[in-house]
Motif scaffolding. Structure first.
Motif, mmCIF file in Angstrom:
data_model
loop_
_atom_site.group_PDB
_atom_site.id
_atom_site.type_symbol
_atom_site.label_atom_id
_atom_site.label_comp_id
_atom_site.label_asym_id
_atom_site.label_seq_id
_atom_site.Cartn_x
_atom_site.Cartn_y
_atom_site.Cartn_z
ATOM 1 N N LYS A 1 -0.957 2.481 21.472
ATOM 2 C CA LYS A 1 -1.316 1.275 21.783
ATOM 3 C C LYS A 1 -2.666 1.366 22.421
ATOM 4 C CE LYS A 1 2.611 -1.380 21.826
ATOM 5 N NZ LYS A 1 3.562 -2.654 22.462
ATOM 6 N N HIS B 1 4.185 -10.867 11.145
ATOM 7 C CA HIS B 1 5.241 -9.639 11.271
ATOM 8 C C HIS B 1 4.329 -8.392 11.582
ATOM 9 C CE1 HIS B 1 7.854 -12.462 9.592
ATOM 10 N NE2 HIS B 1 7.337 -12.278 8.411
ATOM 11 N N ARG B 2 3.215 -8.514 12.109
ATOM 12 C CA ARG B 2 2.538 -7.282 12.522
ATOM 13 C C ARG B 2 3.214 -6.580 13.511
ATOM 14 N NH1 ARG B 2 -3.391 -7.841 15.132
ATOM 15 N NH2 ARG B 2 -2.316 -9.250 16.748
ATOM 16 N N GLU B 3 3.695 -6.684 14.589
ATOM 17 C CA GLU B 3 4.552 -6.085 15.617
ATOM 18 C C GLU B 3 5.715 -5.239 14.840
ATOM 19 O OE1 GLU B 3 3.554 -5.097 18.665
ATOM 20 O OE2 GLU B 3 1.924 -6.089 18.235
ATOM 21 N N SER B 4 6.423 -5.901 14.001
ATOM 22 C CA SER B 4 7.539 -5.411 13.602
ATOM 23 C C SER B 4 7.277 -4.231 12.341
ATOM 24 C CB SER B 4 8.527 -6.327 12.905
ATOM 25 O OG SER B 4 7.838 -7.186 12.039
ATOM 26 N N ARG C 1 4.963 3.909 19.387
ATOM 27 C CA ARG C 1 3.769 3.336 19.294
ATOM 28 C C ARG C 1 2.754 3.696 20.080
ATOM 29 N NH1 ARG C 1 3.721 -2.149 17.811
ATOM 30 N NH2 ARG C 1 1.617 -2.031 18.178
ATOM 31 N N LEU D 1 4.344 -2.573 12.576
ATOM 32 C CA LEU D 1 3.728 -1.160 13.271
ATOM 33 C C LEU D 1 5.073 -0.683 13.906
ATOM 34 C CD1 LEU D 1 0.576 -2.807 14.888
ATOM 35 C CD2 LEU D 1 0.755 -1.298 12.733
ATOM 36 N N ASN D 2 5.857 -1.333 14.338
ATOM 37 C CA ASN D 2 7.099 -0.427 15.063
ATOM 38 C C ASN D 2 8.014 0.305 13.914
ATOM 39 O OD1 ASN D 2 6.180 -1.425 17.496
ATOM 40 N ND2 ASN D 2 7.829 -3.317 17.349
ATOM 41 N N ASN D 3 8.222 -0.329 12.834
ATOM 42 C CA ASN D 3 8.572 0.418 11.860
ATOM 43 C C ASN D 3 8.090 1.532 11.297
ATOM 44 O OD1 ASN D 3 10.813 0.375 9.758
ATOM 45 N ND2 ASN D 3 9.467 -0.177 8.179
#
Length: 234
Positions: free
Chosen positions: A23, A5-8, A21, A10-12
């Protein structure tokens, strides 16, 4: 090991900060004021040794000076002060450079139990360290300002050697002494940038273990060696 769940996540975080974000790589800033480099600036190696010696009094650590020819004598004197009995040390190429194997053989003849860390023996090393009276290691870098020895710990030079025995002796080659943490961390960073293999664990040890958590009363020897000696070697 997969990161879940890294992407979710960091997006949060970015959403909570009300920004998109980031990047791309972060550029390290260049600060106009860098006072950390002014402390002890321009000190000679001899002056740094004097700073280290003075700081040892503050951190309840014995300080001694010697050279390679008389190191064994000073070590022997210190070991006797700590009661001898049993010693654990690292498997370190500097042992040979400073003539320590012959010295360890001499101690063995005097019924002082010597254990050189052997990664092949696994937990047996830790068991010995727990019961050892003295741990001995070389310092990889030494911070004069705070009286801190830096150990690059690896499979042949475990943290247990400096943490578990009742007493600790740090052998400090004169050339390892730097002004303060600023120079130590820069050296580690530069080694990494140059592609050198860095130890997976780096220990910063400032004298014997102590704590002032309760009523701000300093208690020495709480969670590690109760006494420490630094031996600076020319």
């Amino acid at each position: 090991m997969a990161i879940q769940h890294r992407e979710s996540f960091l997006n949060n975080v970015a959403a909570k900060l009300n920004r998109p974000r980031k990047k791309s790589a972060v550029t390290k800033p260049i600060w106009r004021k860098q006072p950390q480099w002014d402390v002890l600036k321009g000190c000679t190696q001899e002056q740094l040794i004097q700073v280290l010696e003075k700081q040892c009094k503050v951190i309840h650590t014995s300080f001694k000076r010697t050279n390679k020819n008389t190191l064994a004598n000073v070590l022997y004197e210190t070991i006797l002060e700590y009661g001898g009995k049993s010693i654990i040390t690292a498997e370190d190429e500097r042992n040979d450079l400073y003539g320590l194997p012959t010295f360890f053989d001499r101690l063995g003849e005097e019924k002082i139990d010597i254990h050189v860390w052997n990664s092949g023996k696994g937990e047996e090393n830790v068991i010995f360290a727990e019961q050892a009276n003295i741990g001995i290691t070389f310092s990889d870098m030494t911070l004069a300002e705070s009286g801190t020895v830096t150990l690059f710990n690896d499979k042949n030079n475990s943290r247990s050697i400096s943490l578990l025995p009742k007493h600790y002796i740090a052998i400090i080659p004169k050339e390892t002494i730097v002004p303060r943490m600023s120079q130590a961390t820069k050296t580690i960073h530069d080694l990494h940038e140059a592609g050198h293999k860095i130890a997976s664990s780096i220990s910063f040890i400032t004298g014997p273990s102590n704590s002032a958590d309760i009523e701000l009363n300093l208690v020495v020897g709480v969670h590690g060696p109760i006494k420490a000696t630094y031996i600076v070697v020319e």
